[in-house]
Enzyme design. Sequence first.
Site, PDB file in Angstrom:
ATOM      1  N   GLY A  11       0.822  -1.207   0.000  1.00 36.81           N
ATOM      2  CA  GLY A  11       0.000   0.000   0.000  1.00 36.81           C
ATOM      3  C   GLY A  11       0.854   1.253   0.000  1.00 36.81           C
ATOM      4  NE  ARG A  21      14.571  16.066  -2.400  1.00 39.85           N
ATOM      5  CZ  ARG A  21      15.137  16.595  -1.327  1.00 39.85           C
ATOM      6  NH1 ARG A  21      15.065  15.935  -0.157  1.00 39.85           N
ATOM      7  NH2 ARG A  21      15.772  17.748  -1.373  1.00 39.85           N
ATOM      8  NE  ARG A  72      -0.976  -5.460  -0.799  1.00 34.31           N
ATOM      9  CZ  ARG A  72      -1.457  -4.242  -0.667  1.00 34.31           C
ATOM     10  NH1 ARG A  72      -2.035  -3.654  -1.706  1.00 34.31           N
ATOM     11  NH2 ARG A  72      -1.380  -3.600   0.468  1.00 34.31           N
ATOM     12  CG  ASP A 103       2.976  -6.509   7.717  1.00 40.21           C
ATOM     13  OD1 ASP A 103       2.556  -6.097   6.617  1.00 40.21           O
ATOM     14  OD2 ASP A 103       2.220  -6.902   8.622  1.00 40.21           O
ATOM     15  CB  THR A 126       2.702   0.894   6.534  1.00 37.22           C
ATOM     16  OG1 THR A 126       1.345   0.608   6.893  1.00 37.22           O
ATOM     17  CG2 THR A 126       3.580   0.747   7.773  1.00 37.22           C
ATOM     18  CG  ASP A 128      -2.253   0.183   8.635  1.00 41.47           C
ATOM     19  OD1 ASP A 128      -3.156   1.033   8.528  1.00 41.47           O
ATOM     20  OD2 ASP A 128      -2.209  -0.857   7.949  1.00 41.47           O
ATOM     21  CG  ASP A 130       1.000  -2.330  11.296  1.00 37.02           C
ATOM     22  OD1 ASP A 130       1.815  -1.714  10.580  1.00 37.02           O
ATOM     23  OD2 ASP A 130       0.263  -3.231  10.862  1.00 37.02           O
ATOM     24  NE  ARG A 172      -5.525  -6.184   6.598  1.00 36.57           N
ATOM     25  CZ  ARG A 172      -4.748  -6.293   5.520  1.00 36.57           C
ATOM     26  NH1 ARG A 172      -5.285  -6.310   4.316  1.00 36.57           N
ATOM     27  NH2 ARG A 172      -3.437  -6.368   5.654  1.00 36.57           N
ATOM     28  CE  LYS A 214     -20.810  14.942  22.866  1.00 40.20           C
ATOM     29  NZ  LYS A 214     -20.128  16.238  22.838  1.00 40.20           N
ATOM     30  CB  SER A 216     -24.292  16.410  17.109  1.00 42.23           C
ATOM     31  OG  SER A 216     -23.340  17.292  17.672  1.00 42.23           O
TER      32      SER A 216
END
Length: 323
Positions: A11, A21, A72, A103, A126, A128, A130, A172, A214, A216
């Site tokens: 991704g 660069r 991929r 990963d 990435t 994420d 992670d 994910r 409240k 909203s």
Amino acid sequence: MKKIGVYTSGGDAPGMNACLRAVARAALSHGMEVVGIRRGYQGMIEGDFVELKAHSVSNIIQRGGTILKSSRSQEFRTPEGRQKAYNRLREAGVEGLVAIGGDGTFAGARTFYEEHKIPVVGCPGTIDNDLYGTDFTIGYDTALNTAMDAIDKIRDTADSHNRLFFIEVMGRDAGFIALNTGIASGAEAVCIPEKETFVDDIIQRLEQGWMRQKTSSIIVVAEGDDGGGAFEIAKKVEEKIKRYDTRVVILGHIQRGGSPTCMDRVLASRLGAAAVETLQEGLSNVMVGLVNGEIKHTSFFKACKYHQTINHNLLNLVEVLST
């Protein structure tokens, strides 16, 4: 080492171009030749290479995505595919590689090194955040700010119409984006993969908010949440609480795009230059990361096997600040 290759895989993430660069210019400053490998591992198999000069990477530090493209490759998952890739690299005279990705990218690089012993160093790219072995990954800060900006805009319309919005962000397998954007945007609740989601808890929090007038609310949901995602959680909540006009927004791939933030540009530049230095030092099969402000090396095995852990104090903070 006189000639290296660099590629982006998996991704895309804002800051990949800044890293490209840095790799190219750091290598050129040391008298190396640099080959850009288009479309990741698939381009490696097909020999889709382009020579990179200093001017080749001019005016890209501010651009999102990756000028080398990404993909991929199923073929690279096979020994035959990896052999083809190795043959193409040897034909081009490439002696070492810099892999920019997550990963999956590093798992492929690790196998490639084990089979063919071509030196590979990874840069964590990435959104994420992670990967084990770095405090931040390239693209994460930009994705956070993109998501936060979108949620701020949604809150304006939520407030205007007394609506309850469930906003799904990427993540994910990891809830870093959801958790931090939830805090930054004042969300009433955050749902992430690392913690089981109880719909009754969300309803109780919404009811408490309603008692305080409240009208909203915003609920941020990571796409990998065990509750089934924003649509499923919203449906369950709507079945039990009728007073809100409920809407669901999926932010999706907007979080991958856009000009990288200052933090991501600096991080990508430091890691790209460090990757070249790591190859020069004779190290391989490692990822370069930033830990407590310092460059650190982590084996691909550890970077892929372990993951960053969620700070559960931040989860508690969401609840405290939403009261």
